[in-house]
Design an enzyme around this catalytic site. Structure first.
Site, PDB file in Angstrom:
ATOM      1  CG  ASP A  53     -42.702 -64.614  -4.083  1.00  0.00           C
ATOM      2  OD1 ASP A  53     -42.845 -64.380  -5.350  1.00  0.00           O
ATOM      3  OD2 ASP A  53     -42.794 -66.031  -3.648  1.00  0.00           O
ATOM      4  CG  HIS A  90     -37.891 -67.017  -3.102  1.00  0.00           C
ATOM      5  ND1 HIS A  90     -38.436 -66.014  -3.932  1.00  0.00           N
ATOM      6  CD2 HIS A  90     -38.534 -68.000  -3.066  1.00  0.00           C
ATOM      7  CE1 HIS A  90     -39.652 -66.625  -4.257  1.00  0.00           C
ATOM      8  NE2 HIS A  90     -39.577 -67.825  -3.742  1.00  0.00           N
ATOM      9  CG  ASN A 108     -45.404 -66.605  -6.270  1.00  0.00           C
ATOM     10  OD1 ASN A 108     -44.587 -67.209  -6.716  1.00  0.00           O
ATOM     11  ND2 ASN A 108     -46.130 -66.721  -5.307  1.00  0.00           N
ATOM     12  CG  ASN A 152     -39.236 -72.274   0.950  1.00  0.00           C
ATOM     13  OD1 ASN A 152     -40.339 -72.807   1.065  1.00  0.00           O
ATOM     14  ND2 ASN A 152     -38.347 -73.254   0.280  1.00  0.00           N
ATOM     15  CD  GLU A 200     -43.055 -70.152   0.765  1.00  0.00           C
ATOM     16  OE1 GLU A 200     -43.643 -71.472   0.633  1.00  0.00           O
ATOM     17  OE2 GLU A 200     -42.497 -69.583   0.036  1.00  0.00           O
TER      18      GLU A 200
END
Length: 260
Positions: A149, A249, A151, A10, A36
């Site tokens: 990830d 995360h 998702n 992130n 990310e």
């Protein structure tokens, strides 16, 4: 022994400010997959590119402050594959593969569809086009570990409030059915779930910033290490690290009995 970590940062700059690189230096990992990045190549410091003896490889998104994936490794790869060869997907920096002998390790970041119906359609389009790529990887004869990830929370055990999320991105029936195809039809192995078939909340890897999701462990398991059966069979242990927070995360670490 092969120690592999995956983490959605992130934002690599944000995570670094929260101690990610210091933590990483103490993990004795062989390969670390990150997603990310939210950074361009010029935004990375030397410490971000080469933390504590690692060599970093990155696939940045074209859009500033958005997406992007990377892998850190102490061993030089034999080959680096950046992107899927699909223009719109590669513009978002979502796939990076490093080859080490007979083993490939991938850092993957599936789109999120939670922000809008339009982005959900982008996610579905990615899934449709990525499925045959996963099939070709399985057919290559190589052993692979695909970290990232995804998702998607696959089953009810993979998120706290599954009943109220059945119409929300990340737990839609179409997404879950797609993930089942990846596991059942293509025979990828969900390594954490193979090791811990009954694990619930201890396996969550993401928590909303709303309310007290983290404090109450109202989480989702959406970060995975999916592997081909050969290397998956050598997996000895896995753990989600929650003592520090670098991101929304948490890192997922798997120990494989694989000569690396």
């Amino acid at each position: 022994m092969l120690r592999v970590i995956t983490l959605n940062l992130n934002g690599i700059r944000s995570a670094t400010g929260k101690g990610f690189l210091d933590w990483l230096g103490a993990q004795n990992a062989d390969v670390v997959c990150v997603q990310e990045l939210k950074a361009q190549a010029g935004d990375l410091t030397d410490a971000m590119r080469h933390p504590d003896g690692y060599s970093g490889h990155f696939h940045h998104a074209e859009k500033k402050g958005y997406s992007g994936v990377g892998l850190y490794t102490r061993r030089a790869p034999d080959r680096v594959v950046e992107g899927l060869g699909i223009t719109d997907i590669d513009a978002e920096g979502r796939f990076l593969q490093l080859d080490f002998g007979a083993l490939s390790i991938v850092s993957l970041y599936l789109p999120s569809g939670s922000s809008s119906d339009e982005r959900q359609q982008v996610k579905f389009a990615f899934m449709e086009r990525f499925l045959p790529h996963l099939a070709s990887l399985r057919a290559s004869g190589r052993e692979l570990i695909v970290c990232g990830d995804w998702n998607i929370a696959h089953k009810e055990i993979d998120l706290k409030n599954w009943k109220s999320n059945q119409k929300n991105s990340g737990f839609l029936p179409e997404e879950r059915a797609w993930f089942t195809r990846v596991l059942d039809e293509q025979q990828w192995v969900d390594v954490y779930r193979r090791l811990y078939p009954e694990a619930g909340g201890e396996g969550y890897t993401w928590w909303s910033n709303r309310g007290q999701a983290w404090a109450k462990n109202v989480g989702w398991r959406i970060d995975y290490q999916l592997a081909t059966p050969g290397v998956a069979a050598t997996a000895r242990s896995a753990a989600v690290y929650k003592e520090q927070r670098f991101s929304d995360h948490a890192p997922l670490t798997v120990e494989y009995g694989w000569a690396f």
